[in-house]
Design a protein around this motif. Structure first.
Motif, PDB file in Angstrom:
ATOM      1  N   THR A 199      -6.897   7.172  -5.171  1.00 19.12           N
ATOM      2  CA  THR A 199      -6.657   8.506  -4.631  1.00 19.12           C
ATOM      3  C   THR A 199      -7.666   9.513  -5.170  1.00 19.12           C
ATOM      4  O   THR A 199      -7.562   9.948  -6.329  1.00 19.12           O
ATOM      5  N   SER A 254      -5.847  11.515  -0.251  1.00 21.59           N
ATOM      6  CA  SER A 254      -5.053  10.423   0.312  1.00 21.59           C
ATOM      7  C   SER A 254      -3.935  10.093  -0.665  1.00 21.59           C
ATOM      8  O   SER A 254      -3.851  10.660  -1.754  1.00 21.59           O
ATOM      9  N   ASN A 255      -3.082   9.166  -0.264  1.00 27.49           N
ATOM     10  CA  ASN A 255      -1.991   8.732  -1.134  1.00 27.49           C
ATOM     11  C   ASN A 255      -2.028   7.224  -1.331  1.00 27.49           C
ATOM     12  O   ASN A 255      -1.003   6.575  -1.478  1.00 27.49           O
ATOM     13  N   GLY A 256      -3.207   6.637  -1.325  1.00 29.74           N
ATOM     14  CA  GLY A 256      -3.336   5.204  -1.470  1.00 29.74           C
ATOM     15  C   GLY A 256      -3.450   4.766  -2.916  1.00 29.74           C
ATOM     16  O   GLY A 256      -3.253   5.536  -3.855  1.00 29.74           O
ATOM     17  N   LYS A 257      -3.790   3.494  -3.081  1.00 27.44           N
ATOM     18  CA  LYS A 257      -3.946   2.932  -4.424  1.00 27.44           C
ATOM     19  C   LYS A 257      -5.060   3.648  -5.177  1.00 27.44           C
ATOM     20  O   LYS A 257      -4.975   3.873  -6.378  1.00 27.44           O
ATOM     21  N   GLY A 259       1.120   4.376  -2.746  1.00 29.36           N
ATOM     22  CA  GLY A 259       0.839   5.741  -2.314  1.00 29.36           C
ATOM     23  C   GLY A 259       1.945   6.720  -2.620  1.00 29.36           C
ATOM     24  O   GLY A 259       1.738   7.918  -2.532  1.00 29.36           O
ATOM     25  N   SER A 262       0.833  -1.214   0.000  1.00 29.33           N
ATOM     26  CA  SER A 262       0.000   0.000   0.000  1.00 29.33           C
ATOM     27  C   SER A 262       0.858   1.249   0.000  1.00 29.33           C
ATOM     28  O   SER A 262       0.567   2.235  -0.679  1.00 29.33           O
ATOM     29  N   PHE A 263       1.965   1.217   0.761  1.00 23.73           N
ATOM     30  CA  PHE A 263       2.843   2.375   0.823  1.00 23.73           C
ATOM     31  C   PHE A 263       3.471   2.644  -0.540  1.00 23.73           C
ATOM     32  O   PHE A 263       3.582   3.788  -0.988  1.00 23.73           O
TER      33      PHE A 263
END
Length: 209
Positions: free
Chosen positions: A124, A119-122, A20, A16-17
């Motif tokens: 966004t 957010s900075n996820g998959k 992101g 996930s990181f």
């Protein structure tokens, strides 16, 4: 068993990181539709000068490219170039209901956008606000109306106008560097005597580097 669970948790976190971490620069290509709202008024009718004062709603295709630079705190700046194609509309003379089928002018716009990512996820979601210049690519045109009259439409002396837009979208990362985007924006071209309002929906691809 516990080691396996711990491994999955760590792997999921790293995965996930990785998604992101948006790259500093991002280039995107997109295409879509613009729902241009009706503009003009029958009150602007002038015989022999403005016989067809109302332009009805129409839906031209458009496409473009953008270069995005990521800033701190989930913010970004973007330079965008968008080309909107012409589309056919039917104009009506309010005095005698004569009609003429014409092609609307195409547009080329250059816009500077401010983007805020939630957010900075998959996946966004983001908001976008922008201002720029719209160049009307018009030329003199002559058509024949339904009643057989020759109708001439002259290109305006002033082809460039201020444009502003606001909207939102979603980035979906297929890999840490690339993915797809879906975006919805409301735009206004500050033309005279009538502002041109449109609702744009676009789908595209992006690549970070």
């Amino acid at each position: 068993m516990k080691k396996g669970i711990l491994f999955l948790v760590i792997f999921g976190f790293v995965f996930s990181f990785g998604f992101g971490q948006q790259k500093k620069f991002q280039v995107s290509l997109y295409g879509g539709l613009s729902q241009v709202l009706e503009y003009g008024s029958e009150e602007e009718y002038i015989m022999g000068e403005n016989d067809f004062p109302v332009t009805p709603a129409h839906t031209p295709l458009g496409f473009g490219a953008a270069l995005t630079y990521s800033l701190a705190n989930k913010m970004a700046l973007q330079f965008e170039a968008r080309y909107t194609l012409s589309s056919k509309v039917t104009l009506v003379d309010p005095s005698d209901q004569d009609t003429v089928d014409v092609n609307t002018s195409s547009h080329l716009a250059a816009i500077l956008n401010f983007i805020y990512h939630f957010s900075n996820g998959k996946m966004t979601p983001y908001l976008v606000f922008g201002v720029g210049i719209d160049n009307l690519l018009a030329k003199d045109e002559t058509y024949i109306s339904e009643y057989g009259y020759e109708v001439e439409f002259l290109a305006p002396e002033k082809a460039m106008d201020l444009v502003a837009q606001a909207g939102g979208g979603i980035l979906y990362f297929l890999s840490p560097k690339a993915g797809v985007k879906l975006e919805l924006r409301y735009g206004v071209i500050f033309d005279k005597p009538n502002r041109i309002n449109s609702l744009n929906i676009d789908f595209g691809f992006f690549l970070g580097f």
